[in-house]
Each structure stands twice: as structure tokens, then as C-alpha cells.
Design a protein around this motif. Sequence first.
Motif, PDB file in Angstrom:
ATOM      1  N   PRO A 228     -32.676 -45.542  13.460  1.00  0.00           N
ATOM      2  CA  PRO A 228     -33.596 -45.947  12.391  1.00  0.00           C
ATOM      3  C   PRO A 228     -33.898 -47.436  12.361  1.00  0.00           C
ATOM      4  O   PRO A 228     -35.040 -47.837  12.140  1.00  0.00           O
ATOM      5  CB  PRO A 228     -32.900 -45.505  11.102  1.00  0.00           C
ATOM      6  N   LEU A 229     -32.880 -48.259  12.632  1.00  0.00           N
ATOM      7  CA  LEU A 229     -33.106 -49.706  12.536  1.00  0.00           C
ATOM      8  C   LEU A 229     -34.199 -50.164  13.499  1.00  0.00           C
ATOM      9  O   LEU A 229     -35.105 -50.912  13.136  1.00  0.00           O
ATOM     10  CB  LEU A 229     -31.786 -50.441  12.825  1.00  0.00           C
ATOM     11  N   LEU A 230     -34.114 -49.669  14.730  1.00  0.00           N
ATOM     12  CA  LEU A 230     -35.077 -50.132  15.728  1.00  0.00           C
ATOM     13  C   LEU A 230     -36.409 -49.389  15.646  1.00  0.00           C
ATOM     14  O   LEU A 230     -37.458 -49.943  15.960  1.00  0.00           O
ATOM     15  CB  LEU A 230     -34.487 -49.984  17.134  1.00  0.00           C
ATOM     16  N   GLU A 231     -36.345 -48.098  15.220  1.00  0.00           N
ATOM     17  CA  GLU A 231     -37.586 -47.318  15.234  1.00  0.00           C
ATOM     18  C   GLU A 231     -38.400 -47.441  13.950  1.00  0.00           C
ATOM     19  O   GLU A 231     -39.604 -47.243  13.953  1.00  0.00           O
ATOM     20  CB  GLU A 231     -37.267 -45.842  15.508  1.00  0.00           C
ATOM     21  N   CYS A 232     -37.729 -47.734  12.821  1.00  0.00           N
ATOM     22  CA  CYS A 232     -38.459 -47.733  11.536  1.00  0.00           C
ATOM     23  C   CYS A 232     -39.058 -49.097  11.195  1.00  0.00           C
ATOM     24  O   CYS A 232     -39.913 -49.193  10.334  1.00  0.00           O
ATOM     25  CB  CYS A 232     -37.543 -47.325  10.388  1.00  0.00           C
ATOM     26  N   PHE A 233     -38.539 -50.153  11.809  1.00  0.00           N
ATOM     27  CA  PHE A 233     -38.973 -51.494  11.401  1.00  0.00           C
ATOM     28  C   PHE A 233     -39.655 -52.226  12.543  1.00  0.00           C
ATOM     29  O   PHE A 233     -39.398 -51.951  13.712  1.00  0.00           O
ATOM     30  CB  PHE A 233     -37.764 -52.291  10.892  1.00  0.00           C
ATOM     31  N   GLU A 234     -40.521 -53.172  12.150  1.00  0.00           N
ATOM     32  CA  GLU A 234     -41.174 -54.019  13.161  1.00  0.00           C
ATOM     33  C   GLU A 234     -41.342 -55.425  12.595  1.00  0.00           C
ATOM     34  O   GLU A 234     -41.317 -55.608  11.366  1.00  0.00           O
ATOM     35  CB  GLU A 234     -42.535 -53.426  13.559  1.00  0.00           C
ATOM     36  N   SER A 235     -41.517 -56.376  13.466  1.00  0.00           N
ATOM     37  CA  SER A 235     -41.726 -57.762  12.994  1.00  0.00           C
ATOM     38  C   SER A 235     -43.146 -57.897  12.503  1.00  0.00           C
ATOM     39  O   SER A 235     -44.096 -57.516  13.205  1.00  0.00           O
ATOM     40  CB  SER A 235     -41.540 -58.751  14.134  1.00  0.00           C
ATOM     41  N   ALA A 236     -43.294 -58.461  11.292  1.00  0.00           N
ATOM     42  CA  ALA A 236     -44.640 -58.694  10.770  1.00  0.00           C
ATOM     43  C   ALA A 236     -45.066 -60.123  11.091  1.00  0.00           C
ATOM     44  O   ALA A 236     -46.227 -60.399  11.337  1.00  0.00           O
ATOM     45  CB  ALA A 236     -44.655 -58.471   9.267  1.00  0.00           C
ATOM     46  N   SER A 237     -44.096 -61.008  11.080  1.00  0.00           N
ATOM     47  CA  SER A 237     -44.354 -62.406  11.459  1.00  0.00           C
ATOM     48  C   SER A 237     -43.006 -62.964  11.894  1.00  0.00           C
ATOM     49  O   SER A 237     -42.032 -62.222  11.954  1.00  0.00           O
ATOM     50  CB  SER A 237     -44.883 -63.177  10.255  1.00  0.00           C
ATOM     51  N   ASP A 238     -42.922 -64.263  12.124  1.00  0.00           N
ATOM     52  CA  ASP A 238     -41.654 -64.839  12.584  1.00  0.00           C
ATOM     53  C   ASP A 238     -40.509 -64.549  11.629  1.00  0.00           C
ATOM     54  O   ASP A 238     -39.391 -64.306  12.033  1.00  0.00           O
ATOM     55  CB  ASP A 238     -41.802 -66.370  12.742  1.00  0.00           C
ATOM     56  N   SER A 239     -40.816 -64.570  10.307  1.00  0.00           N
ATOM     57  CA  SER A 239     -39.705 -64.429   9.361  1.00  0.00           C
ATOM     58  C   SER A 239     -39.718 -63.105   8.595  1.00  0.00           C
ATOM     59  O   SER A 239     -38.835 -62.865   7.786  1.00  0.00           O
ATOM     60  CB  SER A 239     -39.747 -65.596   8.371  1.00  0.00           C
ATOM     61  N   ASN A 240     -40.721 -62.273   8.829  1.00  0.00           N
ATOM     62  CA  ASN A 240     -40.796 -61.031   8.035  1.00  0.00           C
ATOM     63  C   ASN A 240     -40.683 -59.776   8.874  1.00  0.00           C
ATOM     64  O   ASN A 240     -41.241 -59.684   9.960  1.00  0.00           O
ATOM     65  CB  ASN A 240     -42.127 -60.969   7.275  1.00  0.00           C
ATOM     66  N   ILE A 241     -39.977 -58.808   8.300  1.00  0.00           N
ATOM     67  CA  ILE A 241     -39.828 -57.499   8.951  1.00  0.00           C
ATOM     68  C   ILE A 241     -40.533 -56.497   8.047  1.00  0.00           C
ATOM     69  O   ILE A 241     -40.404 -56.566   6.827  1.00  0.00           O
ATOM     70  CB  ILE A 241     -38.328 -57.115   9.024  1.00  0.00           C
TER      71      ILE A 241
END
Length: 325
Positions: free
Chosen positions: A120-133
Motif C-alpha cells: 500500500p505505501l508504494l502503490e497508494c501514494f505518489e509525490s505531488a511536489s518536492d515536499s508533498n505526497i
Amino acid sequence: MDAMINSEASQETLYTEIKSFFDSAPPLRDAPDISRKLDEFLKWNSVSPGSERGSRIVCVTSGGTTVPLEQRCVRYIDNFSSGHRGAASTEYFLKAGYSVIFLYRRGTCQPYCRSLPDDPLLECFESASDSNIQVRQLHSEAVKRAISEHNVAVAKGLLLKLPFTTIFEYLQILQLIALSMRSLGAHAMFYLAAAVSDFYVPWESMAEHKIQSGSGPLDMRLVQVPKMLSVLRKEWVPMAFCISFKLETDSKILLEKADMALTKYRMHVVVANELSTRKEEVVVVTSSGKFSVRRDKTQAGADVESPLIELLVEKHSAYIEDSKS
Ligand code: PAZ
């Protein structure tokens, strides 16, 4: 008369085996912490009927126990169970107004997380910007549900999660839970879906260090795990409503084995299931008959645990009423 003497003798043998199992088990490292959590949970949930906090409490066991082969364990024997049954059932018990003690194998399926991907950690989230997920759109509903429903149940004090890995930890924690739930009488329920090892290596006869290969075949003696279901029913929580599970891969012996477990361990219900069809159908075996429970195939994502828990809650209610008279 002879039969009575024999059954008293086998009872005596069982108690001796149980005592020797617990005496020789490695001490539970976090026993004081577990007892404290249990005390707090049960105090919080022992409230007047009608409150949101449940006056009915169920201990759901989930996942398989391991049998270590070495004290500094590198190798172990495992029991198959993904924890799906326990996790799904916990959700339906909470929905039905029960408070749940979820005794689960570390790393297995968790309540409200069943529809998350494997990683889940790797598949559910993505980087939105340098500091945001941010959460990926595809998984946003599943993540929202996992976070909100799970965290709400824990925050409201309705769900207590206790992990185990080995057969030693499992049985020691189960005993702590049972003894602390004893005072709830008929309002307590045990829903024992964990896949529990039948054989183990006693701690004192276990190799300390990693067993070396190269010296030919491994010769090892496994001892039978004492049948704790009897003692749970008779001694630890005599008034609780107890449900055990029977898993077989051979459908021809399943119901016969479930019947045997019902009488031998004086369970109130045995849920019989076959490995390959366990998510589709189970049979609820009681002293008054057998009931087949199936998943509603017309509903997308329907679980067999939904009608199963509904039926068990009904049976528990009848049991509570009976115990009043
Ligand atoms: O955990 P899961 O959903 O993969 O499987 C559930 C189960 C088959 C382990 C459970 O329904 C069960 O039958 N438990 C008892 C197993 C036994 O007879 O030891």
C-alpha cells in the motif's frame, strides 16, 4: 464407572500437558503491557446497555501461528491463513455493535485494509511536489475507508489489536484475554478463526542456535499442542459463547470433523470450511443443526462473513437470553 475414571484420567493428562506447555514456554515479553491494554479496554467497554460502546465483546483470532525450530529462530513451521476471515469478520462485528479484541498474526490482513493493494505505501501514494505526497486517485476510496473507519474504531475504544507470531505467544495472549473477559459472562464471545499449530517443539528441547545443514536428514520430534479449546470452555471463560473453525481440504471428512469438535470441545458453534471454497461458503454446525451460509454472488464485493456474522449474532443473542433463565 470405568468410562468416568478414564475421562477423569484423560482430563488430568490434558491439564498436565497444558501446565507443561505454559511452564516451558518462553515468557511473553510484553505481558504487563498487554494486560494493561486489556484492562483499559474492558473497563472502557463495560458500560450500560444502549451506549455506543458495546456491552458485547468478541475476541476474534486471525492468521496462522508459527512453530519455531530454533530458540534464536531462523527457521519455523507455519500454518496457512491470510487473515482475511478474521479481518472481514472484525468489520462485521463492529458494524453489529460489538467491541472487538483482534488477536492477529503480525503481517496478516487487517480490518478495513482488505481492499488495499499488496504494497500500500508504494502503490497508494505518489509525490505531488518536492515536499508533498498525495493519494493516487485509483486507491483514494480504499485509503479513505481504511483510515477513517479503522482509526475511528480504535479512537472510540471499540477495537483493540494484539499481535502474535508463535504458538507460544498466541496461547499465552489468548489465556490473558480469556481470563480478563471471564467477568463478562454470556456477553463475551470467542471467534477462533486463527489457524493454530497442532504440533510444536518444546522450548527446552529446542536447539538454541541455527540448525546446521550438511549432517544429513533432519530428525526432529514434535509434541502435540494440548487442546486448549476444552480448557478455554471449561476453565477460562465457562460462560462465554465459543465459536471455533474447522478447516479441511477433503470435503468428505469436513462435517464429521466439525461434529467431533463440537462435542469434544463443547463449542457452541463450529464453522466448517474447505480451503478452496472458504470465501464462498461455510457451514455453521450447532447441536440443533447445520446451516449453510453463502456469499451473495449477486452483490459485487459481497463477503461470506456478512451473512455469517449476522447468523452468529442471532445465535449469541439467543444464548444471552437463555443464560438469564
Ligand atoms: O485467513 P484466511 O481467510 O485465509 O482463511 C481462514 C481460515 C481457513 C484459516 C479459517 O476460516 C479457519 O478455518 N481457521 C481454522 C483453521 C484450522 O482448522 O486450524
